[in-house]
Design a protein around this motif. Structure first.
Motif, mmCIF file in Angstrom:
data_model
loop_
_atom_site.group_PDB
_atom_site.id
_atom_site.type_symbol
_atom_site.label_atom_id
_atom_site.label_comp_id
_atom_site.label_asym_id
_atom_site.label_seq_id
_atom_site.Cartn_x
_atom_site.Cartn_y
_atom_site.Cartn_z
ATOM 1 N N THR A 1 0.852 -1.191 0.000
ATOM 2 C CA THR A 1 0.000 0.000 0.000
ATOM 3 C C THR A 1 0.887 1.240 0.000
ATOM 4 O O THR A 1 2.103 1.154 0.244
ATOM 5 C CB THR A 1 -0.903 0.036 1.251
ATOM 6 N N LEU A 2 0.278 2.362 -0.248
ATOM 7 C CA LEU A 2 1.014 3.624 -0.227
ATOM 8 C C LEU A 2 1.640 3.858 1.152
ATOM 9 O O LEU A 2 2.789 4.288 1.254
ATOM 10 C CB LEU A 2 0.084 4.783 -0.603
ATOM 11 N N GLY A 3 0.899 3.549 2.206
ATOM 12 C CA GLY A 3 1.422 3.738 3.566
ATOM 13 C C GLY A 3 2.632 2.867 3.849
ATOM 14 O O GLY A 3 3.617 3.325 4.443
ATOM 15 N N LYS A 4 2.564 1.593 3.418
ATOM 16 C CA LYS A 4 3.707 0.696 3.623
ATOM 17 C C LYS A 4 4.918 1.169 2.833
ATOM 18 O O LYS A 4 6.042 1.198 3.351
ATOM 19 C CB LYS A 4 3.346 -0.726 3.201
ATOM 20 N N ALA A 5 4.698 1.542 1.591
ATOM 21 C CA ALA A 5 5.804 2.021 0.755
ATOM 22 C C ALA A 5 6.405 3.293 1.345
ATOM 23 O O ALA A 5 7.633 3.456 1.379
ATOM 24 C CB ALA A 5 5.330 2.261 -0.678
ATOM 25 N N ALA A 6 5.555 4.188 1.834
ATOM 26 C CA ALA A 6 6.043 5.430 2.444
ATOM 27 C C ALA A 6 6.864 5.125 3.699
ATOM 28 O O ALA A 6 7.905 5.754 3.937
ATOM 29 C CB ALA A 6 4.875 6.354 2.772
ATOM 30 N N GLY A 7 6.418 4.155 4.484
ATOM 31 C CA GLY A 7 7.168 3.774 5.686
ATOM 32 C C GLY A 7 8.558 3.274 5.348
ATOM 33 O O GLY A 7 9.537 3.637 5.996
ATOM 34 N N VAL A 8 8.652 2.451 4.303
ATOM 35 C CA VAL A 8 9.958 1.938 3.886
ATOM 36 C C VAL A 8 10.830 3.074 3.347
ATOM 37 O O VAL A 8 12.031 3.131 3.622
ATOM 38 C CB VAL A 8 9.795 0.802 2.854
ATOM 39 N N LEU A 9 10.234 4.003 2.610
ATOM 40 C CA LEU A 9 11.006 5.158 2.125
ATOM 41 C C LEU A 9 11.510 6.015 3.281
ATOM 42 O O LEU A 9 12.633 6.529 3.232
ATOM 43 C CB LEU A 9 10.164 5.992 1.161
ATOM 44 N N LEU A 10 10.696 6.161 4.319
ATOM 45 C CA LEU A 10 11.142 6.917 5.499
ATOM 46 C C LEU A 10 12.316 6.210 6.184
ATOM 47 O O LEU A 10 13.262 6.872 6.641
ATOM 48 C CB LEU A 10 9.995 7.121 6.482
ATOM 49 N N ILE A 11 12.264 4.889 6.246
ATOM 50 C CA ILE A 11 13.398 4.136 6.799
ATOM 51 C C ILE A 11 14.640 4.386 5.940
ATOM 52 O O ILE A 11 15.742 4.581 6.457
ATOM 53 C CB ILE A 11 13.080 2.629 6.868
ATOM 54 N N GLY A 12 14.451 4.397 4.615
ATOM 55 C CA GLY A 12 15.564 4.708 3.708
ATOM 56 C C GLY A 12 16.131 6.084 3.987
ATOM 57 O O GLY A 12 17.348 6.279 3.983
ATOM 58 N N GLY A 13 15.258 7.045 4.254
ATOM 59 C CA GLY A 13 15.721 8.382 4.633
ATOM 60 C C GLY A 13 16.495 8.354 5.939
ATOM 61 O O GLY A 13 17.498 9.055 6.095
ATOM 62 N N GLY A 14 16.039 7.529 6.874
ATOM 63 C CA GLY A 14 16.757 7.374 8.141
ATOM 64 C C GLY A 14 18.147 6.799 7.936
ATOM 65 O O GLY A 14 19.115 7.257 8.545
ATOM 66 N N VAL A 15 18.251 5.813 7.060
ATOM 67 C CA VAL A 15 19.564 5.236 6.738
ATOM 68 C C VAL A 15 20.478 6.320 6.171
ATOM 69 O O VAL A 15 21.647 6.432 6.552
ATOM 70 C CB VAL A 15 19.431 4.053 5.747
ATOM 71 N N TRP A 16 19.939 7.119 5.270
ATOM 72 C CA TRP A 16 20.736 8.202 4.667
ATOM 73 C C TRP A 16 21.198 9.201 5.732
ATOM 74 O O TRP A 16 22.377 9.588 5.755
ATOM 75 C CB TRP A 16 19.911 8.899 3.586
#
Length: 146
Positions: A126-141
């Motif tokens: 879902t959009l929410g799940k994908a957004a959550g993973v992208l936020l984790i990616g931002g955290g990694v960065w």
């Protein structure tokens, strides 16, 4: 949902960076990442054998023969994690290492859920799940910049 059921994965997750650090030190002491992984697995195997025997849950030979090739791959995936953790963890630090591990876990989890692979129930991305993973990616960065 019982609180203890939520506490178990939290505890397991808290063990991962500690395990990576211990295995990294073990690798340094033994001068070998793979020797450290071997020692780690040997101790884990012994503990699991004792627990399995104490529960009288030993599998039959016929049950083992009926397993598919991919049933055996879990141990290889565990070996991969232990070896990578022992090597990369001490070199990049616990926080960045675990942030990247979590990102990898979430990307694979989305894939497994989306397609219903490996025995997981099918649950489309879902959009929410994908957004959550992208936020984790931002955290990694953000973590890697420091």
């Amino acid at each position: 949902m019982p609180v203890w059921l939520l506490a178990l994965p939290f505890f397991a997750g808290a063990c991962l960076p500690l395990q990576a650090g211990i295995n990294g030190q073990l690798a340094r002491q033994l001068s070998s990442t793979f020797a450290a992984a071997t020692v780690s697995f040997a101790v884990g195997l012994l503990a699991l054998c004792l627990l399995t025997a104490s529960q009288r849950e030993l599998p039959s030979l016929s049950a083992l023969k009926d397993l598919s090739w991919w049933h055996w791959s879990g141990g290889l995936l565990g070996m991969c994690f232990i070896a990578v953790a022992a090597y990369a963890g001490p070199r990049i630090g616990a926080t960045l290492f675990m942030a990247i591990v979590i990102a990898g876990q979430l990307v694979m989890s989305l894939t497994l859920d989306h397609f219903g692979w490996a025995g997981f129930r099918e649950a489309p991305v879902t959009l929410g799940k994908a957004a959550g993973v992208l936020l984790i990616g931002g955290g990694v960065w953000l973590i890697s910049r420091n």
